[in-house]
Design an enzyme around this catalytic site. Structure first.
Site, short mmCIF file in Angstrom:
data_model
loop_
_atom_site.label_atom_id
_atom_site.label_comp_id
_atom_site.label_asym_id
_atom_site.label_seq_id
_atom_site.Cartn_x
_atom_site.Cartn_y
_atom_site.Cartn_z
CE LYS A 83 -1.35 -6.89 7.64
NZ LYS A 83 -0.61 -6.98 6.38
CB SER B 245 -2.17 -5.22 3.52
OG SER B 245 -1.55 -6.30 4.16
CE LYS C 53 -1.40 -0.18 2.33
NZ LYS C 53 -1.52 -1.66 2.45
#
Length: 342
Positions: free
Chosen positions: A219, A144, A287
């Site tokens: 995502k 990701s 993140k």
């Protein structure tokens, strides 16, 4: 690290024995290609089990590599900490001592590492995929990362002669262990079709959502929804506990109504038992929320809840909870409510 551009040509290898669909094997040998026509690597991937290099054998990558090995593929794994290859080796796979060794003679390179710089290192770095794998090798990035980085890497991969997909996953550790991940894929239809049997071996819902980088965009949206749901469940747990209700019964009935969700089902026990062993670390979700808020700003859209969730993730890390499962956001609600967590 230095990057050397690869060639667009490839050296063909002798055809491998034909194998049946994942989970079964066939002893029949594939007929050799005509002397005047080199073997079609994409066609070979569709009709044979593949040799796969899996880079990154963490909480998610390790069970995914094992599923691929169990599906009949030949998997060679590499991880910065070599002990993480143990489960793959137990399943019949092998371990490599470097990325270059892992990718030098494979059909597919799967990548599952934490962040954009890590993917860049794996692909662009000295002795990385672009310099060490044979052109024509399929790259599937399960990591990701930032959508813009993913799109830029895809452009480089194509220039080097590597078909590539961004294929980030959702479902957490449980989804990885049960081969039930949701996989949002960015790339071209033909490469997606080539990779589909491999994706199906680790995922339950596998969807091509757009061109290169689109998988990462979806995502990012996924992580926004998941973070918000976890926070809502955490707040509900603290609220319910303050009134002394039967927690197991309360969460069971909530799960059967409109409040029910995969997050509630998967994370309620973590919260009830205060067991925050990482299935997906707060550090990583922090993140991801940075990716969401940055991409939203670039698109000129406003995500008020997303901005708050990014701050709550940052607060959890600042309080030392970054290594916990993201269900550990419960601790942040407890702190705000005056609980002593020492």
């Amino acid at each position: 690290m230095a990057t050397t551009a690869g060639s667009a040509s490839s050296t063909s290898r002798p055809p491998r024995p034909t194998r049946a669909s994942p989970g079964s094997r066939s002893s029949a040998a594939a007929p050799p290609p005509p002397p005047h026509a080199p073997p079609d690597r994409h066609l070979r991937r569709r009709t044979h089990m593949s040799r796969i290099a899996f880079i990154g054998l963490g909480i998610m990558g390790s069970p995914m590599s094992v599923h691929l090995q169990n599906a009949g593929h030949d998997v060679v794994g590499y991880n910065l900490t070599p002990d993480r290859t143990a489960d793959l080796i137990a399943a019949g796979g092998t371990a490599a001592g470097s990325i270059a060794e892992a990718v030098s003679d494979v059909d597919v390179v799967a990548v599952m590492v934490p962040d954009s710089p890590d993917v860049r290192d794996v692909l662009e770095g000295e002795d990385g995929v672009f310099t060490s794998a044979k052109p024509g090798t399929l790259i599937i990035d399960f990591s990701s990362i930032r959508p813009d980085v993913s799109a830029a890497l895809a452009k480089q991969a194509t220039a080097h002669g590597f078909p590539i997909l961004d294929a980030p996953v959702s479902g957490g550790e449980a989804g990885a262990k049960n081969a039930a991940l949701s996989i949002m894929v960015g790339g071209t239809q033909d490469v997606f079709d080539t990779a589909k049997p491999i994706l199906d071996a680790v995922g339950k819902t596998v969807v091509l959502v757009g061109p290169h980088g689109a998988g990462q965009t979806v995502k990012a949206a996924n992580q926004l929804i998941v973070a918000t749901n976890i926070q809502a469940v955490a707040e509900a747990v603290v609220f319910l506990e303050a009134y002394g209700v039967d927690m197991e019964a309360s969460l069971e009935v909530l799960g059967g109504g409109l409040a029910g969700s995969a997050v509630l089902n998967q994370k309620k026990q973590n919260m009830l038992t205060r067991n925050f062993d990482p299935g997906f670390r707060i550090d990583l979700h922090h993140k991801d929320m940075g990716i969401v808020t940055s991409a939203a700003r670039e698109a000129g859209v406003v995500l008020p809840v997303g901005a708050v969730m990014a701050q709550l993730m940052a607060s959890a890390r600042a309080n030392g909870d970054g290594g916990l499962d993201h269900s550990g956001l419960l601790r942040g609600v407890e702190r705000l409510s005056g609980a002593d967590l020492t």
